[in-house]
Design an enzyme around this catalytic site. Sequence first.
Site, short mmCIF file in Angstrom:
data_model
loop_
_atom_site.label_atom_id
_atom_site.label_comp_id
_atom_site.label_asym_id
_atom_site.label_seq_id
_atom_site.Cartn_x
_atom_site.Cartn_y
_atom_site.Cartn_z
N HIS A 153 5.18 -73.41 53.40
CA HIS A 153 6.03 -72.34 52.83
C HIS A 153 5.16 -71.27 52.17
O HIS A 153 4.88 -71.33 50.97
CB HIS A 153 6.98 -72.95 51.79
CG HIS A 153 8.06 -72.02 51.35
ND1 HIS A 153 9.30 -72.46 50.92
CD2 HIS A 153 8.10 -70.67 51.26
CE1 HIS A 153 10.04 -71.42 50.59
NE2 HIS A 153 9.34 -70.32 50.78
N ARG A 184 3.63 -61.61 53.62
CA ARG A 184 3.99 -60.18 53.75
C ARG A 184 3.30 -59.55 54.96
O ARG A 184 2.82 -60.24 55.84
CB ARG A 184 3.66 -59.40 52.48
CG ARG A 184 4.00 -60.09 51.16
CD ARG A 184 5.46 -60.46 51.03
NE ARG A 184 5.77 -60.91 49.67
CZ ARG A 184 6.83 -61.64 49.36
NH1 ARG A 184 7.69 -62.03 50.29
NH2 ARG A 184 7.06 -62.00 48.13
N LYS A 208 14.42 -70.31 59.60
CA LYS A 208 14.41 -70.17 58.14
C LYS A 208 15.62 -69.39 57.67
O LYS A 208 15.97 -68.35 58.25
CB LYS A 208 13.12 -69.42 57.75
CG LYS A 208 13.16 -68.66 56.46
CD LYS A 208 12.68 -69.49 55.30
CE LYS A 208 12.60 -68.66 54.03
NZ LYS A 208 12.24 -69.46 52.87
N HIS A 257 16.60 -72.16 51.96
CA HIS A 257 16.67 -71.89 50.53
C HIS A 257 18.10 -72.23 50.10
O HIS A 257 19.02 -71.45 50.35
CB HIS A 257 16.35 -70.41 50.29
CG HIS A 257 16.36 -70.00 48.86
ND1 HIS A 257 15.29 -69.36 48.28
CD2 HIS A 257 17.29 -70.12 47.89
CE1 HIS A 257 15.57 -69.12 47.00
NE2 HIS A 257 16.78 -69.56 46.76
N ASP A 262 5.39 -71.81 48.30
CA ASP A 262 6.25 -70.66 48.05
C ASP A 262 5.48 -69.54 47.36
O ASP A 262 6.05 -68.78 46.55
CB ASP A 262 7.51 -71.03 47.25
CG ASP A 262 8.61 -69.98 47.44
OD1 ASP A 262 8.49 -69.14 48.35
OD2 ASP A 262 9.59 -70.01 46.68
N HIS A 311 4.07 -60.09 44.80
CA HIS A 311 4.75 -58.79 44.62
C HIS A 311 3.82 -57.92 43.79
O HIS A 311 3.10 -58.43 42.92
CB HIS A 311 6.06 -58.96 43.85
CG HIS A 311 7.13 -59.68 44.61
ND1 HIS A 311 7.96 -59.07 45.52
CD2 HIS A 311 7.51 -60.98 44.59
CE1 HIS A 311 8.81 -59.96 46.02
NE2 HIS A 311 8.56 -61.13 45.48
O1 DOR Z 1 11.14 -66.40 44.34
C1 DOR Z 1 11.22 -66.27 45.56
N1 DOR Z 1 10.49 -65.33 46.19
N2 DOR Z 1 12.06 -67.04 46.25
C2 DOR Z 1 12.28 -66.82 47.55
O2 DOR Z 1 13.06 -67.54 48.12
C3 DOR Z 1 11.65 -65.68 48.25
C4 DOR Z 1 10.41 -65.30 47.60
C5 DOR Z 1 9.83 -63.98 48.06
O3 DOR Z 1 9.82 -63.72 49.26
O4 DOR Z 1 9.36 -63.22 47.21
ZN ZN Z 2 9.99 -68.72 49.70
ZN ZN Z 3 13.28 -69.58 48.81
#
Ligand code: DOR
Ligand code: ZN
Ligand code: ZN
Length: 346
Positions: A15, A19, A98, A137, A254, A258
């Site tokens: 996971h 990007r 997904k 999710h 995960d 960002h």
């Molecule tokens: O916190 C999260 N960020 N949960 C997700 O399911 C997606 C992920 C993201 O892509 O930033």
């Molecule tokens: Zn995720």
């Molecule tokens: Zn998620």
Amino acid sequence: MSQNEITIRKPFDPHAHLRSGQMLRKVLSYTSCIFPRAVVMGNLENDPVDNAKRLVAYRDEILKADPGFEPVMSVMLTRNTTVESLDACWKAGAKVLKFIPGGVSTGGAEGLDLPDLKFQTHLLKKARNLGMIFSCHFELASDENGAAIPKGRQEYWAIGYLKEIIRAVPGLKIVVEHVSSEEMIEAVLEAPLNVAATLTAHHAILTVDDVLDSRENIINGLNYCKPVAKDIRDRHAVRLAMTGGNPKFFFGSDSAPHPLDRKLGSEPAAGIFTAPVALPLLCKIFIEENGIGWLENFVSVYGPQFYGLPVSEGTLTLGEEPWEVPFDLDGVPIFMGGKKLQWKVM
Ligand code: DOR
Ligand code: ZN
Ligand code: ZN
């Protein structure tokens, strides 16, 4: 050489959000140097990877950035998904279907919510018949009357839908992503063996008090992800499931980078960039919970087993050598930035 060292076979990350474009080129090596193979999530903003053409282009972009890395490709379930598009994606190499319900997190499927999946069982059956894994999710953002569900309860309210899918599509391999609550851990334990879960390092460290105030306003955007971290009881359940040696639970970072300006302000983006710190953090957690003997299975063995992939070649060594986590990677905040960690990837 540090005094204490732990060597394990190289981990697998089922996971990872890598990007595209500049961000991909910035973050990819932090995943690929630790995980030779990772499931790459295609929830690219305004451009979901939901068809074969897009999938091939995205894989090419990743391989161009790092030809030595092996992306395990996922395809997003969106309103455009059909039995035919799944077939084409499978032929193009997709191993994972997904789903992020609309409105629950970054890049959720617009107009498709968890309850809508009961009208999509033909797609889930198709995925099962192809041998794809359904990575989902599980959070419900609003109830049947459209009333918002508090962030802290959204995973709990998704459990009924998980059970419905298990019943409606027997044998479908389901990965319940980033489990954050005791109740969901119990649901995974009760489910048949075709249902497994990923656990993150950050859900074993944070509690809700690090993220939200009592009215669920975000007080620290840097710690904000979905599902949101819960209370001590839930964190304890996550840590026990993680370190207890049950093959139904394996690591999935995960890691979700960002830019800093999206993590601050009044509406921070959900997602925490953890790739640079996940293994050192896990090492500490496994020692604290007296489960260090299970670390290798959790990060390197149980995941590949469930996905039907070989264990990665090579080894990774963690050494006890304190270091300070940089605050950011070129404008992308790193989880635990500014904090000192005890373990380091050597
Ligand atoms: O916190 C999260 N960020 N949960 C997700 O399911 C997606 C992920 C993201 O892509 O930033
Ligand atoms: Zn995720
Ligand atoms: Zn998620």
